[in-house]
Design a protein around this motif. Structure first.
Motif, mmCIF file in Angstrom:
data_model
loop_
_atom_site.group_PDB
_atom_site.id
_atom_site.type_symbol
_atom_site.label_atom_id
_atom_site.label_comp_id
_atom_site.label_asym_id
_atom_site.label_seq_id
_atom_site.Cartn_x
_atom_site.Cartn_y
_atom_site.Cartn_z
ATOM 1 N N GLU A 82 0.695 -1.153 0.050
ATOM 2 C CA GLU A 82 -0.015 -0.045 -0.048
ATOM 3 C C GLU A 82 0.768 1.204 -0.159
ATOM 4 O O GLU A 82 0.591 2.280 -0.859
ATOM 5 C CB GLU A 82 -1.067 0.137 1.217
ATOM 6 N N SER A 83 1.840 1.294 0.850
ATOM 7 C CA SER A 83 3.082 2.516 0.855
ATOM 8 C C SER A 83 3.342 2.606 -0.432
ATOM 9 O O SER A 83 3.664 3.654 -0.910
ATOM 10 C CB SER A 83 3.847 2.058 1.897
ATOM 11 N N PHE A 84 3.861 1.476 -1.040
ATOM 12 C CA PHE A 84 4.565 1.387 -2.675
ATOM 13 C C PHE A 84 3.536 2.009 -3.681
ATOM 14 O O PHE A 84 3.873 3.086 -4.154
ATOM 15 C CB PHE A 84 4.911 0.464 -2.896
ATOM 16 N N ASP A 85 2.331 1.539 -3.305
ATOM 17 C CA ASP A 85 1.304 2.275 -4.576
ATOM 18 C C ASP A 85 1.275 3.803 -4.318
ATOM 19 O O ASP A 85 1.049 4.353 -5.181
ATOM 20 C CB ASP A 85 -0.041 1.315 -4.175
ATOM 21 N N ARG A 86 1.211 4.137 -2.992
ATOM 22 C CA ARG A 86 0.764 5.640 -2.769
ATOM 23 C C ARG A 86 2.166 6.198 -3.097
ATOM 24 O O ARG A 86 1.501 7.378 -3.885
ATOM 25 C CB ARG A 86 0.772 5.771 -1.292
ATOM 26 N N ARG A 87 3.279 5.738 -2.981
ATOM 27 C CA ARG A 87 4.443 6.519 -3.434
ATOM 28 C C ARG A 87 4.349 6.580 -5.005
ATOM 29 O O ARG A 87 4.710 7.611 -5.478
ATOM 30 C CB ARG A 87 5.666 5.832 -2.940
ATOM 31 N N MET A 88 4.059 5.417 -5.718
ATOM 32 C CA MET A 88 4.109 5.370 -7.191
ATOM 33 C C MET A 88 2.874 6.439 -7.710
ATOM 34 O O MET A 88 3.041 6.990 -8.665
ATOM 35 C CB MET A 88 3.883 3.659 -7.635
ATOM 36 N N ASP A 89 1.742 6.375 -7.099
ATOM 37 C CA ASP A 89 0.561 7.126 -7.518
ATOM 38 C C ASP A 89 1.060 8.772 -7.402
ATOM 39 O O ASP A 89 0.742 9.526 -8.292
ATOM 40 C CB ASP A 89 -0.769 7.115 -6.512
ATOM 41 N N ARG A 90 2.076 8.956 -6.542
ATOM 42 C CA ARG A 90 2.654 10.350 -6.500
ATOM 43 C C ARG A 90 3.712 10.801 -7.425
ATOM 44 O O ARG A 90 4.021 11.888 -7.561
ATOM 45 C CB ARG A 90 3.124 10.867 -5.125
ATOM 46 N N SER A 91 4.256 9.762 -8.023
ATOM 47 C CA SER A 91 5.557 9.820 -8.832
ATOM 48 C C SER A 91 4.993 10.361 -10.329
ATOM 49 O O SER A 91 4.198 9.953 -10.830
ATOM 50 C CB SER A 91 5.983 8.658 -8.933
ATOM 51 N N PRO A 92 6.034 11.564 -10.574
ATOM 52 C CA PRO A 92 5.720 12.179 -11.923
ATOM 53 C C PRO A 92 6.436 10.982 -12.944
ATOM 54 O O PRO A 92 6.191 11.273 -14.185
ATOM 55 C CB PRO A 92 6.411 13.436 -11.849
ATOM 56 N N CYS A 93 7.150 10.180 -12.569
ATOM 57 C CA CYS A 93 7.868 9.444 -13.645
ATOM 58 C C CYS A 93 7.300 8.068 -14.133
ATOM 59 O O CYS A 93 7.517 7.658 -15.032
ATOM 60 C CB CYS A 93 9.362 9.237 -13.024
ATOM 61 N N PHE A 94 6.718 7.386 -13.115
ATOM 62 C CA PHE A 94 6.454 6.023 -13.010
ATOM 63 C C PHE A 94 4.716 5.977 -12.857
ATOM 64 O O PHE A 94 4.256 6.257 -12.012
ATOM 65 C CB PHE A 94 6.898 5.240 -12.136
#
Length: 108
Positions: A82-94
């Protein structure tokens, strides 16, 4: 095909000058440093202190492979799915959501 166009259409794998089969990272400049990419079929350990870009390198490698239709897996022992998903959702690159299969309940 012009030399510049050939560089844009980098194959995902090939052999290095030493004859070792390599898998290109497709990360600009890195494949040159690695003489063609990471050795194919081998485990590659990326080490370094906190904040040195190890995770970003792994994520970019996985992402570029996925964009080319290659399967991959990213393992982390320091954050939840879940933490990974949140971080990726905020990522402008991935944007990994389109590559993730539906998760079975209890499995991440």
């Amino acid at each position: 095909m012009a030399e510049q166009d050939r560089k844009k259409n980098t194959k995902f794998s090939g052999k290095s000058k030493t004859g070792i089969q390599k898998t290109a990272t497709q990360i600009e400049g890195l494949d040159e440093i690695l003489q063609g990419g990471f050795p194919t079929g081998r485990t590659t350990l990326v080490g370094g202190g906190p904040g040195t870009g190890k995770s970003v390198l792994g994520l970019e490698f996985i992402y570029r492979g996925a964009m080319s239709g290659h399967p991959g897996i990213f393992l982390t022992f320091e954050e939840t799915a879940e933490s990974f998903d949140r971080r990726m959702d905020r990522s402008p690159c991935f944007s990994f959501r389109r590559f993730q299969p539906e998760r079975a309940s209890g499995y991440h």
